[in-house]
Design an enzyme around this catalytic site. Sequence first.
Site, PDB file in Angstrom:
ATOM      1  N   GLU A 177       0.835  -1.206   0.000  1.00 25.99           N
ATOM      2  CA  GLU A 177       0.000   0.000   0.000  1.00 25.99           C
ATOM      3  C   GLU A 177       0.868   1.255   0.000  1.00 25.99           C
ATOM      4  OE1 GLU A 177      -2.808  -0.063   3.178  1.00 25.99           O
ATOM      5  OE2 GLU A 177      -3.853  -1.837   2.444  1.00 25.99           O
ATOM      6  N   SER A 266       3.864 -21.403  -4.356  1.00 25.06           N
ATOM      7  CA  SER A 266       3.278 -22.737  -4.304  1.00 25.06           C
ATOM      8  C   SER A 266       2.217 -22.975  -5.363  1.00 25.06           C
ATOM      9  CB  SER A 266       2.676 -23.056  -2.933  1.00 25.06           C
ATOM     10  OG  SER A 266       3.616 -22.804  -1.915  1.00 25.06           O
ATOM     11  N   ASP A 341      -3.300  -4.105   6.245  1.00 25.46           N
ATOM     12  CA  ASP A 341      -3.586  -2.710   5.906  1.00 25.46           C
ATOM     13  C   ASP A 341      -2.581  -1.787   6.581  1.00 25.46           C
ATOM     14  OD1 ASP A 341      -5.723  -3.296   4.317  1.00 25.46           O
ATOM     15  OD2 ASP A 341      -7.254  -2.426   5.624  1.00 25.46           O
TER      16      ASP A 341
END
Length: 802
Positions: A177, A266, A341
């Site tokens: 972010e 993966s 966040d």
Amino acid sequence: MKTKWLISVIILFVFIFPQNLVFAGEDKNEGVKVVRDNFGVPHLYAKNKKDLYEAYGYVMAKDRLFQLEMFRRGNEGTVSEIFGEDYLSKDEQSRRDGYSNKEIKKMIDGLDRQPKELIAKFAEGISRYVNEALKDPDDKLSKEFHEYQFLPQKWTSTDVVRVYMVSMTYFMDNHQELKNAEILAKLEHEYGTEVSRKMFDDLVWKNDPSAPTSIVSEGKPKRDSSSQSLQILSSAVIKASEKVGKERENFVQTSEELGLPLKIGSNAAIVGSEKSATGNALLFSGPQVGFVAPGFLYEVGLHAPGFDMEGSGFIGYPFIMFGANNHFALSATAGYGNVTDIFEEKLNAKNSSQYLYKGKWRDMEKRKESFTVKGDNGEKKTVEKIYYRTVHGPVISRDETNKVAYSKSWSFRGTEAQSMSAYMKANWAKNLKEFENAASEYTMSLNWYYADKKGDIAYYHVGRYPVRNSKIDERIPTPGTGEYEWKGFIPFKENPHVINPKNGYVVNWNNKPSKEWVNGEYSFYWGEDNRVQQYINGMEARGKVTLEDINEINYTASFAQLRANLFKQLLIDVLDKNKSTNGNYIYLIEKLEEWNNLKEDENKDGYYDAGIAAFFDEWWNNLHDKLFMDELGDFYGITKEITDHRYGASLAYKILNKESTNYKWVNVDQEKIIMESTNEVLAKLQSEKGLKAEKWRMPIKTMTFGEKSLIGIPHGYGSMTPIIEMNRGSENHYIEMTPTGPSGFNITPPGQIGFVKKDGTISDHYDDQLVMFAEWKFKPYLFNKKDINKAAKNVSALNMSK
């Protein structure tokens, strides 16, 4: 690739040739029976689960104690005590983002009785071996302890849970972010608000309806094409992003030097009875966590009354992540769901330790941590650091000049021990309902896979995902003043999941789980061009499949030039339109169509087999620069990870395929750009190497297990044998769930036992799976007692009452 022949040869070798059994230790009929197979894998037989899990911890410590000690220290932030000040910043971040012992103990106290007891027994098992090693260090402490002159410590439940929670948190953790906000701010400064937002929406889209998904569904969601809700952030975000980015680079570098797992990827596949050639459910595991010696994964067989399981899990974890029990096979991949966040906190101009929250100035929580740091002269000193926390989480950056701080929130914060318990419950489950119940308790972002003896398969995108404020753009930090807090969490039943899908299979390579599901700041991971298409293409090209078919699909994915999936046909189409102008174009078309899109070396001459692969590699790099370097200019460097991402190059494909974009990235016809790159690269190769593709062949890229050093010495002393580079799982399990139980084949390189004797002697099983891995050979998946006894090389016993 003759996979069926290779598989049969190795299995035939294991079961026809007799093994010379060695009985060691105490009476084999007492305590926990430890059967080591001919690859050193321990198969544990106990009378109860408590003894079983104590033995589990014991054998893991016996095989990998130095690695366990590095994981413990790396995750608790005490590395600099042994290796000096260069590792202090890594320790600082571990402490800043971590928990106190008291906080972890509180989480453990809240667990159900059985997981809590067995975590404790696992820790006791590790400590049991530590005690033995301290009494006989010359024989039972591996060379690294002698080399670096320190001793291992006993383990507690707190250590086990911390190793799990810190390492798994790192896999979920990110600061993207901040990076996105930095990109947006720099674009706005250069291009203005309107243009920059169009560019940003193309670079970091919200949702690409063309992205391949693991759950196949009809219809397409609406494309989010504009940034109508972009919140206004401080200009300090650029400085914060650069600072945090440098800190993370240092954290990654020092962690890799210590041999701690950081890479997470993966792939996996499950096939139901309708798609399976045998009518039995199939499962494939390919966890990608890097290649080191000893490996990050530990293989074991666990057996107690009512419970049998075999497979691999991360070192230090008291559960199996990739394997099977009597009832079903299971696997996992990183989910890359939006569970992290960043909040932008407004600081008090008069007191920078206060932040504005819901109209009031709040004091940050303040915590002092003490570090014992080894100096260059060997003497140790104490260093004290102060860390701050807001209601959102630890403060990762504080700018007192601009009165802004950034803190980090994880949606699973405080529930990590619950997630560990959920994984243990998944191991013990006996049917789909019990597995689903365990999945519902798991709060971190993973994809879970299930395939059972009845032929049923199931897929769950597990995790605890916040319900965010609709006024906030999830791609950049959220104002932390209190108006935009999370509104709760999405119910588990609304997470993407499917049971027995109509197409008969589920494949995943960290791609988008379903059409409507978005992942905020990492949205550019899930685009139209995505590497999972290798598995989708492989499945769709076949009717009913076997384990050998899945292995061939995995082989193709491991060596594929991923850009060839979409961009090769674009190139061929443009060349075909222009073939009358240059005879070389006809030649290129022929070679491109002949090419299987793989960068392999089947004849083992040290060069990639296809010369046209060299052309395609250089063409792609040239083309990518032409598309973005001029338009982005100085910002090309910080956006290249997005536009040329290892998962896919979706924006480039949309531009070249003349699909709709928000910003006009090229001012000339796309075909002209393709041809310019073609002509430049062709001229270069023909002048430097020759006229024909056979002359263009490139030397293969190689990789080693353990090339990252630990203060100048390979981690675990490594295994420096070079093998061809593969985009492949760190281990592979191929399991068929027959009516009588699991069968199949697997490989867990480089080997089982990481112990190095004081004189430098390594175990026969230190890297005995390395060459097999390079040659795509496998060992049999051993589950039932009869097969394990046939492959047994050593039998001993552990008396848990002593």
